[in-house]
Write a protein that holds these residues in place. Structure first.
Motif, PDB file in Angstrom:
ATOM      1  N   ASP A 109       5.266  10.110 -25.848  1.00  0.00           N
ATOM      2  CA  ASP A 109       4.909  11.508 -25.531  1.00  0.00           C
ATOM      3  C   ASP A 109       3.402  11.560 -25.308  1.00  0.00           C
ATOM      4  O   ASP A 109       2.631  11.055 -26.114  1.00  0.00           O
ATOM      5  N   SER A 143      10.973   7.929 -17.867  1.00  0.00           N
ATOM      6  CA  SER A 143       9.599   8.110 -18.337  1.00  0.00           C
ATOM      7  C   SER A 143       8.626   7.363 -17.435  1.00  0.00           C
ATOM      8  O   SER A 143       9.002   6.433 -16.733  1.00  0.00           O
ATOM      9  N   GLY A 180      11.488   3.996 -22.074  1.00  0.00           N
ATOM     10  CA  GLY A 180      10.098   4.304 -22.425  1.00  0.00           C
ATOM     11  C   GLY A 180       9.511   3.261 -23.360  1.00  0.00           C
ATOM     12  O   GLY A 180       8.367   2.819 -23.179  1.00  0.00           O
ATOM     13  N   THR A 218       7.111  11.448 -21.366  1.00  0.00           N
ATOM     14  CA  THR A 218       8.473  11.940 -21.213  1.00  0.00           C
ATOM     15  C   THR A 218       8.330  13.339 -20.672  1.00  0.00           C
ATOM     16  O   THR A 218       7.593  14.153 -21.218  1.00  0.00           O
ATOM     17  N   PRO A 273      15.372  12.239 -22.958  1.00  0.00           N
ATOM     18  CA  PRO A 273      14.541  11.211 -22.338  1.00  0.00           C
ATOM     19  C   PRO A 273      15.217   9.849 -22.401  1.00  0.00           C
ATOM     20  O   PRO A 273      16.089   9.619 -23.236  1.00  0.00           O
TER      21      PRO A 273
END
Lengths: 355, 355
Positions: free
Chosen positions: B273, B319, B163, B290, B158
């Motif tokens: 997540d 992401s 993110g 992700t 990822p």
């Protein structure tokens, strides 16, 4: 009696190739493997167990085929099985049939091509030629969670009838009459046993027997949402929903929120299988806790017994009930269905105190 | 150059045994296997790749070693990897290192003893002799989610920095200053990258740099709860908590509810997540999504490329941010810590409309 020569002839391969495939040996092509295993299954070939075991080199590796690795019940079971296997000196290779019988058959064939000492299986239900091929090769097998029709493999499974009895007592105690049931597939033993226990005894617990309240999914979340939408689409407005596994209950919660809006918070939820976030939702989800860890651990212990030539017996693992609802409902559920939006939750179902 | 004769001599086995072990052949004992693999690792033995590939019989079976099968990120990744593998004609055997480097080493040795064509690995981080042994045997390898120090294996991971930037923007937009951070282990690339991105840029987003707000777990739920308790135990009363993975965020939610009671509902949560129940809690958890499915799918595609002698390159998967919070906070967070119980949630953080 069917011999390995018959299998080789049926498969159209040499005796050596048939022997190598059935002993899990190296240097066999995928094509000859699948032909030999199919022939062994068709002819119901059974290798001579003890002699076979002596010939096969021990690898200290076990296989575990679960139904759905995204289902926390099975990832917990797999985790406990691995831990117990490690304690006993084995490592575990997992495979995921994704609640799909064709994928299960492909994975059983893949396991047959690997050097493993035995395997645990959470089966899709039906007797399959792939499974017979693996057993015909003399592979020790224990079933977990679910049984296989026509198999005598030792099985470690939850007490489904006992768990449903706990749910029925709870539903009666909460005063529910209009209860939606999102069941699992009748072809899988856990689906059939939970459904039978619920349908046969709900009337004596004061629960409506209206068939429109009952629907079915495949134990995965999306199917639970679809089943819940069908129940609501038939005009049903249940005061409680019973999901036959955790993921279908998750799906049902989603569908209730999408279809009923805030009124969904007034519907009480109970699940067969407890997920780790059920305490955190609003309202929280009560659950039968089937101990996936114990099932995984006992499954490995039984398998290692079989591998070492000891007897292994089937067991049912008892369940506990986790009651996460608030104070008992003071009033009977409303007779008229709630309006589609804006209906507040009942105070009884959502006390302010944290739980 | 180290030859197979050197490996056999170091391991104290015959040349034939060393060859059988390193070619993944049958009829090798667990003892000789581990000695040969250890010797190959110590000597940094590299088999001649293309020749090895020709000699090894194809099995159409791939291995996938994940860090924690109970983490929905990895069960989703595994599910997508299996699906892509099936599409390309392969089956997948899984193994679970349970965030434990010793178990990872044991599983890598188990995979080395199996007949697989290649494997995907979500590594624990460190370069290991077990991994070098497997690579020395010429096994095609692709890393997913995490990188291995000292390895040149293609890696599908990822975009951790990207993110975290989305999380920082969101925290600033919500007006948070006192933000607790529950990070992952610095020894794992995802832990290190998320932590570095957060710590180095939080000041420019108006977030307190008080070190008492920062703690660490091992990416599993219990460790997130323990880290959250330590932060609260230092007298911190954050208005928001950022968990570096979904399971640690779950643990943090549990600890907040246990320690703060109903006041926990006033603390906003954001996770790196996204878990499937984050929309159902009160307040809901916002998250960086992700795409585990994409990582699993691209990982298998890269591995099959390697197996077939094609090049495979490392990739970062971008992401998205899922904002589940209510209307923007109208007021600054309280300057004094809330009392231990009975503090109501702020209206802004918990609108009645369902989301």
């Amino acid at each position: 009696m069917v011999t390995i020569k018959d299998v080789a002839a049926r498969a159209g391969v040499s005796l050596g190739t048939a022997s190598r495939v059935l002993s899990g040996g190296a240097h066999t092509s995928a094509d000859s493997r699948s032909r030999v295993l199919a022939a062994a299954a068709e002819l119901n070939y059974i290798a001579h167990g003890p002699a076979r075991s002596l010939r096969r080199a021990k690898t200290d590796v076990l296989g575990l085929l679960v139904s759905d690795i995204r289902n926390p019940f099975f990832s917990e079971l797999a985790h406990a099985a691995e831990r117990e296997a490690r304690r006993l000196g084995y490592t575990v290779l997992l495979a995921n049939s994704d609640e799909d019988a064709a994928q299960e058959a492909a994975l059983l064939r893949a396991f047959a091509s690997q050097r493993i000492d035995g395997f645990l299986l959470a089966p899709q239900g039906g007797d399959s030629s792939a499974l017979r091929g693996l057993l015909g090769g003399g592979m020790p097998l224990v079933c977990v969670d679910r049984t296989v029709r026509g198999s005598e493999a030792p099985t470690i499974a939850p007490d489904n009838a006992g768990g449903v009895a706990l749910v029925l007592e709870w539903l009666r105690g909460r005063g529910h009459r209009e209860v939606a049931f999102v069941g699992g597939p009748a072809t899988i033993s856990t689906g059939a046993e939970r459904r039978d226990a619920y349908l046969s005894r709900r009337a004596e617990h004061g629960i409506s027997t209206d068939p429109a309240l009952v629907d079915e999914g495949d134990f995965q979340a999306d199917s639970g949402a679809a089943a819940m939408r069908r129940i609501l689409g038939r005009g049903m407005r249940p005061t409680a929903v019973f999901g036959a596994d955790g993921l279908m209950t998750l799906g049902a919660v989603r569908a209730l929120r999408a279809e009923l809006g805030d009124a969904a918070r007034g519907v009480e939820l109970v699940s067969f299988d407890d997920l780790d976030w059920f305490a955190l939702t609003d309202p929280p989800v009560s659950a039968v806790r089937t101990d996936a860890s114990t099932i995984g651990r006992l499954g490995i212990a039984a398998l290692v017994d079989l591998i070492n030539g000891r007897a292994a017996v089937s067991q049912r693992v008892p369940s506990a009930f986790i009651d996460r609802a608030g104070p008992a409902r003071a009033t009977a559920p409303p007779l008229s269905p709630p309006t589609r939006r804006g209906r507040g939750r009942t105070p009884a179902s959502r006390p302010d105190a944290p739980r």
